[in-house]
Design an enzyme around this catalytic site. Sequence first.
Site, PDB file in Angstrom:
ATOM      1  N   ASP A  73       0.852  -1.195   0.000  1.00  0.00           N
ATOM      2  CA  ASP A  73       0.000   0.000   0.000  1.00  0.00           C
ATOM      3  C   ASP A  73       0.886   1.242   0.000  1.00  0.00           C
ATOM      4  O   ASP A  73       2.096   1.147   0.240  1.00  0.00           O
ATOM      5  CB  ASP A  73      -0.966  -0.005   1.204  1.00  0.00           C
ATOM      6  CG  ASP A  73      -0.276  -0.302   2.539  1.00  0.00           C
ATOM      7  OD1 ASP A  73       0.977  -0.340   2.582  1.00  0.00           O
ATOM      8  OD2 ASP A  73      -0.984  -0.500   3.540  1.00  0.00           O
ATOM      9  N   ASN A 137      -8.050  -1.021  14.086  1.00  0.00           N
ATOM     10  CA  ASN A 137      -9.446  -1.311  13.710  1.00  0.00           C
ATOM     11  C   ASN A 137      -9.544  -2.604  12.884  1.00  0.00           C
ATOM     12  O   ASN A 137     -10.580  -2.887  12.299  1.00  0.00           O
ATOM     13  CB  ASN A 137     -10.054  -0.131  12.942  1.00  0.00           C
ATOM     14  CG  ASN A 137      -9.315   0.172  11.635  1.00  0.00           C
ATOM     15  OD1 ASN A 137      -8.398  -0.566  11.247  1.00  0.00           O
ATOM     16  ND2 ASN A 137      -9.711   1.239  10.957  1.00  0.00           N
ATOM     17  N   HIS A 139      -7.689  -3.344  10.173  1.00  0.00           N
ATOM     18  CA  HIS A 139      -7.422  -3.240   8.738  1.00  0.00           C
ATOM     19  C   HIS A 139      -6.188  -4.056   8.348  1.00  0.00           C
ATOM     20  O   HIS A 139      -5.283  -4.300   9.157  1.00  0.00           O
ATOM     21  CB  HIS A 139      -7.337  -1.786   8.253  1.00  0.00           C
ATOM     22  CG  HIS A 139      -6.137  -1.006   8.666  1.00  0.00           C
ATOM     23  ND1 HIS A 139      -6.214   0.312   9.063  1.00  0.00           N
ATOM     24  CD2 HIS A 139      -4.820  -1.312   8.724  1.00  0.00           C
ATOM     25  CE1 HIS A 139      -5.001   0.768   9.332  1.00  0.00           C
ATOM     26  NE2 HIS A 139      -4.130  -0.208   9.143  1.00  0.00           N
ATOM     27  N   GLU A 144      -9.681  -1.055   4.834  1.00  0.00           N
ATOM     28  CA  GLU A 144     -10.323  -0.616   6.074  1.00  0.00           C
ATOM     29  C   GLU A 144     -11.597  -1.430   6.337  1.00  0.00           C
ATOM     30  O   GLU A 144     -12.090  -2.122   5.429  1.00  0.00           O
ATOM     31  CB  GLU A 144     -10.682   0.872   5.950  1.00  0.00           C
ATOM     32  CG  GLU A 144      -9.482   1.806   5.826  1.00  0.00           C
ATOM     33  CD  GLU A 144      -8.875   2.180   7.176  1.00  0.00           C
ATOM     34  OE1 GLU A 144      -8.920   1.368   8.122  1.00  0.00           O
ATOM     35  OE2 GLU A 144      -8.342   3.305   7.266  1.00  0.00           O
TER      36      GLU A 144
HETATM   37  C1  GLP Z   1      -0.570   0.890   8.418  1.00  0.00           C
HETATM   38  C2  GLP Z   1      -0.232  -0.022   7.227  1.00  0.00           C
HETATM   39  C3  GLP Z   1      -0.471  -1.461   7.553  1.00  0.00           C
HETATM   40  C4  GLP Z   1       0.103  -1.766   8.907  1.00  0.00           C
HETATM   41  C5  GLP Z   1      -0.654  -1.026   9.963  1.00  0.00           C
HETATM   42  C6  GLP Z   1      -0.165  -1.252  11.392  1.00  0.00           C
HETATM   43  O1  GLP Z   1      -1.791   1.466   8.317  1.00  0.00           O
HETATM   44  N1  GLP Z   1      -0.948   0.333   6.040  1.00  0.00           N
HETATM   45  O2  GLP Z   1       0.092  -2.259   6.541  1.00  0.00           O
HETATM   46  O3  GLP Z   1       0.022  -3.144   9.147  1.00  0.00           O
HETATM   47  O4  GLP Z   1      -0.584   0.346   9.695  1.00  0.00           O
HETATM   48  O5  GLP Z   1       0.857  -0.347  11.745  1.00  0.00           O
HETATM   49  P1  GLP Z   1       1.690  -0.458  13.074  1.00  0.00           P
HETATM   50  O6  GLP Z   1       2.489  -1.711  12.967  1.00  0.00           O
HETATM   51  O7  GLP Z   1       2.553   0.755  13.094  1.00  0.00           O
HETATM   52  O8  GLP Z   1       0.724  -0.515  14.195  1.00  0.00           O
END
Ligand code: GLP
Length: 247
Positions: A73, A137, A139, A144
């Site tokens: 992404d 949440n 995702h 989402e």
């Molecule tokens: C972002 C990314 C995800 C990731 C998520 C969790 O939104 N798009 O791919 O898994 O956040 O992030 P973190 O590991 O910093 O909690």
Amino acid sequence: MTRYFGTIAASPKDVSFALAAQLVRDIQAVLAVRVSARVVFSTGATPVRTYEVLRQKYRTALPWQRVCVQQLDEYSGLAKNDARRFSIFLRAHLVGPLGTHFCELTGEESASDLVRYETDIAAAGGLDLVLYGVGVNGHLGFNEPGSAFASATRRVVLHESTRERITTEDGPAPHEAVTLGLGALNAAARVRVVALGAAKRDALTRGLLEPPHIDMPLSSLQAHPDVQFYMDAAAAPHGLALAPPRL
Ligand code: GLP
């Protein structure tokens, strides 16, 4: 009855060592039968230590030049050199130091570019391995809550709860992003999920222990034939037991 495979480790450090070892075994298994391995590595804070273990312990353990990192992404509307870009993260943590190939997203792709991004993956035989982090949440990537489990690679609007968690030191959180869809992602031969800290416990509880629902993208993985979960004790849902992955 234990429904899931994986590891609940005492500390984030223990999670990173167990997960890195599994990722290396996974890629070795792919490279035993294919010329190259197409892998999605999640960004975010959670997998940083795991990537450090890959660099420090496993840099020479694999022919990394036979691995193609497929970007999961990317935010839209950021300058090319904005430090929040996931492409910059992936280059710094994995692509550069390990010497993998990189199929990157700019965040500015048109709808037809995104269709091509997905069909190119399918034409190459699909994804061999996906490593997901989890949003608070639930995702996956930027799929989402509300994303269809068969959703396509597309442009998305980020939820407020997601934007709130994005560091704002470098500017306001972007409103939009592009993401691989759950359809292509969950068609991967192998899926691994990493989650650390108490903030992820609610998503893991709903995603793993409650019936699948599109408001909880993580729950789309309940139907995956080869999924493993790596979490620390703080993130682990009460009452969840994981069977050790078969070596
Ligand atoms: C972002 C990314 C995800 C990731 C998520 C969790 O939104 N798009 O791919 O898994 O956040 O992030 P973190 O590991 O910093 O909690």
